[in-house]
Design an enzyme around this catalytic site. Structure first.
Site, PDB file in Angstrom:
ATOM      1  N   HIS A  16      -3.776  -1.713   9.398  1.00  0.00           N
ATOM      2  CA  HIS A  16      -4.600  -2.807   8.870  1.00  0.00           C
ATOM      3  C   HIS A  16      -4.803  -3.892   9.935  1.00  0.00           C
ATOM      4  CE1 HIS A  16      -2.693  -1.623   4.810  1.00  0.00           C
ATOM      5  NE2 HIS A  16      -3.972  -1.346   4.671  1.00  0.00           N
ATOM      6  N   LYS A  40      -1.174   0.266 -10.421  1.00  0.00           N
ATOM      7  CA  LYS A  40      -0.259   0.567  -9.307  1.00  0.00           C
ATOM      8  C   LYS A  40       1.077  -0.123  -9.503  1.00  0.00           C
ATOM      9  CE  LYS A  40      -2.809   1.409  -5.000  1.00  0.00           C
ATOM     10  NZ  LYS A  40      -3.069   0.825  -3.682  1.00  0.00           N
ATOM     11  N   ARG A  89      -9.946   6.628   8.073  1.00  0.00           N
ATOM     12  CA  ARG A  89      -8.935   7.526   8.633  1.00  0.00           C
ATOM     13  C   ARG A  89      -9.425   8.965   8.523  1.00  0.00           C
ATOM     14  NH1 ARG A  89      -4.443   4.657   5.042  1.00  0.00           N
ATOM     15  NH2 ARG A  89      -6.322   4.597   3.785  1.00  0.00           N
ATOM     16  N   SER A 126      -0.115   2.442   3.711  1.00  0.00           N
ATOM     17  CA  SER A 126       0.917   1.641   3.046  1.00  0.00           C
ATOM     18  C   SER A 126       1.788   2.545   2.178  1.00  0.00           C
ATOM     19  CB  SER A 126       0.280   0.563   2.170  1.00  0.00           C
ATOM     20  OG  SER A 126      -0.424  -0.350   2.963  1.00  0.00           O
TER      21      SER A 126
HETATM   22  P1  ADP Z   1      -3.696   1.907   1.966  1.00  0.00           P
HETATM   23  O1  ADP Z   1      -4.906   2.803   1.912  1.00  0.00           O
HETATM   24  O2  ADP Z   1      -2.915   2.047   3.249  1.00  0.00           O
HETATM   25  O3  ADP Z   1      -2.845   1.912   0.738  1.00  0.00           O
HETATM   26  P2  ADP Z   1      -5.207  -0.481   1.391  1.00  0.00           P
HETATM   27  O4  ADP Z   1      -5.665  -0.107   0.046  1.00  0.00           O
HETATM   28  O5  ADP Z   1      -4.543  -1.814   1.507  1.00  0.00           O
HETATM   29  O6  ADP Z   1      -4.198   0.458   2.098  1.00  0.00           O
HETATM   30  O7  ADP Z   1      -6.391  -0.356   2.445  1.00  0.00           O
HETATM   31  C1  ADP Z   1      -7.307  -1.330   2.724  1.00  0.00           C
HETATM   32  C2  ADP Z   1      -8.257  -0.864   3.786  1.00  0.00           C
HETATM   33  O8  ADP Z   1      -7.544  -0.621   5.006  1.00  0.00           O
HETATM   34  C3  ADP Z   1      -8.993   0.447   3.510  1.00  0.00           C
HETATM   35  O9  ADP Z   1     -10.317   0.265   3.917  1.00  0.00           O
HETATM   36  C4  ADP Z   1      -8.355   1.487   4.375  1.00  0.00           C
HETATM   37  O10 ADP Z   1      -9.241   2.473   4.792  1.00  0.00           O
HETATM   38  C5  ADP Z   1      -7.915   0.630   5.547  1.00  0.00           C
HETATM   39  N1  ADP Z   1      -6.740   1.190   6.196  1.00  0.00           N
HETATM   40  C6  ADP Z   1      -5.532   1.390   5.661  1.00  0.00           C
HETATM   41  N2  ADP Z   1      -4.695   1.936   6.564  1.00  0.00           N
HETATM   42  C7  ADP Z   1      -5.408   2.076   7.720  1.00  0.00           C
HETATM   43  C8  ADP Z   1      -5.131   2.596   9.014  1.00  0.00           C
HETATM   44  N3  ADP Z   1      -3.931   3.108   9.296  1.00  0.00           N
HETATM   45  N4  ADP Z   1      -6.107   2.576   9.941  1.00  0.00           N
HETATM   46  C9  ADP Z   1      -7.332   2.099   9.627  1.00  0.00           C
HETATM   47  N5  ADP Z   1      -7.663   1.605   8.430  1.00  0.00           N
HETATM   48  C10 ADP Z   1      -6.735   1.587   7.477  1.00  0.00           C
END
Ligand code: ADP
Length: 157
Positions: A16, A40, A89, A126
């Site tokens: 992130h 969640k 990703r 996450s």
């Molecule tokens: P996660 O998918 O890790 O549970 P979130 O719901 O908080 O996390 O994700 C928020 C945004 O961050 C999404 O657009 C997701 O694609 C992006 N994201 C999460 N992890 C990564 C990563 N390792 N690299 C690039 N973008 C990421």
């Protein structure tokens, strides 16, 4: 231009951080929206997740972190965001994100911009951090220092 980066950030990872730093470099201003999904089960509560995002990204000038409620497109409009920025990703991210981007665009016309996940973070989520840290694994290579501290403090309780 103000870029909107949204997620649940439970917790914020280096993946992130990488996307938000790159969005900041490209567009100049970033607003991070921290959402809560009632279906969640969270590792960190809402206030903690916001605080961890602020702590991890305090080096970015003008960065704003706000709680997200309601529709993302309404939030974007209220805050004057020019576009939504997302990290991509795997192909599975794309399938889901395309659907969201089309819906958001048809609701208010807002565009979504995708940044490819950086090489080192493509498989980082996450979810995997929560799983590994719950079982006592070392996640130090994947989360910012303040998140590592918070995870370690929870374990000690
Ligand atoms: P996660 O998918 O890790 O549970 P979130 O719901 O908080 O996390 O994700 C928020 C945004 O961050 C999404 O657009 C997701 O694609 C992006 N994201 C999460 N992890 C990564 C990563 N390792 N690299 C690039 N973008 C990421």
């Amino acid at each position: 231009m103000l870029a909107l980066c949204a997620g649940s950030f439970d917790p914020i990872t280096l993946g992130h951080v990488d996307i938000i730093e790159r969005a900041h470099a490209l567009f100049g201003q970033v607003l991070v929206a921290v959402g809560t999904n009632s279906t969640k089960e969270y590792l960190f509560d809402y206030e903690q997740r916001m605080e961890l995002v602020r702590g991890a990204l305090g080096h970015l000038p003008g960065l704003k972190v706000e709680p997200l409620s309601g529709l993302l497109v309404d939030f974007a409009r209220e805050h004057g965001a020019t576009m939504i920025v997302k990290g991509l990703r795997f192909a599975s991210d794309f399938d889901f994100e395309l659907q969201q981007a089309h819906m958001n665009q048809s609701l208010t016309g807002i565009e979504t911009v995708y940044l490819p996940a950086s090489k080192g973070y493509v498989t980082l989520s996450s979810t995997i951090i929560r799983q590994v840290s719950k079982l006592g694994g070392d996640v130090s290579g994947y989360v910012p220092a303040n998140v590592l501290e918070a995870i370690t403090a929870r374990r000690g309780r």
